[in-house]
Structure formats: C-alpha cells, structure tokens
Scaffold this motif. Sequence first.
Motif, short mmCIF file in Angstrom:
data_model
loop_
_atom_site.label_atom_id
_atom_site.label_comp_id
_atom_site.label_asym_id
_atom_site.label_seq_id
_atom_site.Cartn_x
_atom_site.Cartn_y
_atom_site.Cartn_z
N LYS A 62 0.84 -1.27 -0.07
CA LYS A 62 0.08 0.08 -0.11
C LYS A 62 0.88 1.15 0.03
N GLN A 63 1.87 1.13 1.00
CA GLN A 63 2.86 2.42 0.94
C GLN A 63 3.56 2.72 -0.31
N ALA A 64 3.95 1.51 -1.07
CA ALA A 64 4.72 1.82 -2.31
C ALA A 64 4.00 2.35 -3.16
N ILE A 65 2.64 1.83 -3.36
CA ILE A 65 1.62 2.31 -4.41
C ILE A 65 1.25 3.80 -4.23
N SER A 66 1.23 4.18 -3.03
CA SER A 66 0.85 5.47 -2.89
C SER A 66 2.03 6.29 -2.76
N ALA A 67 3.32 5.83 -2.87
CA ALA A 67 4.33 6.73 -3.49
C ALA A 67 4.51 6.75 -4.64
N GLY A 68 3.67 6.15 -5.39
CA GLY A 68 3.71 6.19 -6.72
C GLY A 68 4.35 5.03 -7.75
N GLN A 69 4.72 3.87 -6.89
CA GLN A 69 5.13 2.80 -7.52
C GLN A 69 4.14 2.11 -8.02
N SER A 70 4.34 1.29 -9.21
CA SER A 70 3.20 0.33 -9.87
C SER A 70 3.28 -0.94 -9.22
N ILE A 71 2.19 -1.45 -9.05
CA ILE A 71 2.08 -2.70 -8.41
C ILE A 71 2.99 -3.85 -9.30
N GLY A 72 2.94 -3.75 -10.64
CA GLY A 72 3.60 -4.49 -11.43
C GLY A 72 5.12 -4.64 -11.24
N HIS A 73 5.66 -3.50 -10.45
CA HIS A 73 7.12 -3.63 -10.29
C HIS A 73 7.52 -4.66 -9.04
N PHE A 74 6.30 -5.24 -8.23
CA PHE A 74 6.72 -6.05 -7.20
C PHE A 74 6.20 -7.39 -7.69
N GLU A 75 5.53 -7.59 -8.95
CA GLU A 75 4.74 -8.73 -9.50
C GLU A 75 6.10 -9.96 -9.69
N LEU A 76 5.85 -11.12 -9.19
CA LEU A 76 6.78 -12.18 -9.77
C LEU A 76 6.38 -12.93 -10.93
N PRO A 77 7.47 -13.29 -11.56
CA PRO A 77 7.12 -14.19 -12.98
C PRO A 77 6.52 -15.23 -12.52
N CYS A 78 5.76 -15.69 -13.21
CA CYS A 78 5.00 -17.13 -13.04
C CYS A 78 6.05 -18.36 -12.69
N GLY A 79 5.70 -18.77 -11.77
CA GLY A 79 6.69 -20.15 -11.38
C GLY A 79 7.88 -19.62 -10.55
N THR A 80 8.22 -18.35 -9.78
CA THR A 80 9.25 -18.00 -9.44
C THR A 80 8.80 -18.16 -8.00
N PRO A 81 9.70 -19.02 -7.22
CA PRO A 81 9.51 -19.29 -5.99
C PRO A 81 9.73 -18.01 -5.02
N ALA A 82 8.89 -17.98 -4.15
CA ALA A 82 9.34 -16.97 -3.06
C ALA A 82 10.42 -17.07 -2.22
N ARG A 83 11.40 -16.45 -2.23
CA ARG A 83 12.67 -16.56 -1.41
C ARG A 83 12.66 -15.48 -0.31
N PRO A 84 13.22 -16.03 0.91
CA PRO A 84 13.40 -15.15 1.91
C PRO A 84 14.33 -14.07 1.67
N ALA A 85 14.43 -13.17 2.41
CA ALA A 85 15.29 -11.96 2.27
C ALA A 85 16.59 -12.55 2.76
N THR A 86 17.65 -11.95 2.12
CA THR A 86 18.96 -12.65 2.52
C THR A 86 19.50 -11.50 3.71
N GLN A 87 20.08 -11.92 4.60
CA GLN A 87 20.52 -11.18 5.75
C GLN A 87 21.56 -10.00 5.41
N THR A 88 22.37 -10.29 4.49
CA THR A 88 23.57 -9.42 4.24
C THR A 88 23.37 -9.21 2.45
#
Length: 112
Positions: A62-88
Amino acid sequence: MDERKRDSMIAYLRHRMDDVGISPDNLAALLATAPAGSDTGRYRSAGGDTWSGEGEMPQWLKQAISAGQSIGHFELPCGTPARPATQTQTGADWKNDPFAGSPLARSSHARQ
C-alpha cells in the motif's frame, strides 16, 4: 461471478487444455502432488515480504503504491518461488534512494 460467466470460463479452460494436451487427470494429479503451503506468492518486496494477491493488501505494498510505484514492479514472474530476504545484501547503492527517510524506507524488519 454469475453462473453463466462461470460456465463460459470452464468451457474456455477445457478447450485450451485440449489445445495443449492437458487432461483433467493430468491437472488433478498435479494438484494432488503439490506440497501443502507451496504458495509462492504473487508479489514480493525488496525485503522479501510476499503477498499472494488475495485478501487485504499488505502495508508495505500500500505504501509503495501510494508513493507512486506500480504494483507490477513487485509482481513475480510465473513459477518464481518466493525466497526469504537475505541477511546481507551487497552492492546496494542507497545514496540516491528517493524513499530515504520516508515510511517506505522503514521495513517491518527495522522496527524489531
């Protein structure tokens, strides 16, 4: 979705499955072998947070979209597994970050 639209969609999907050689048994077998909780998410933030696209939109998106970012920027390609954020994370250049100092710069991880 009304009954007529639903029936039309089912007919369309059956037709497309026939076109590419997928039988209802193939589909049932695939669904039966999918591990529980294998939802990979449809959207992912830079911090590794994911959202399936169902239910209430998470605050980070919600915050990213209200700041002007498109939702498509965050969309994953089909079949891409969600990966946890790396620590470093290396190689990030934050000196030109347009969101520095804004609520978008504060992730849920930073508040812990």
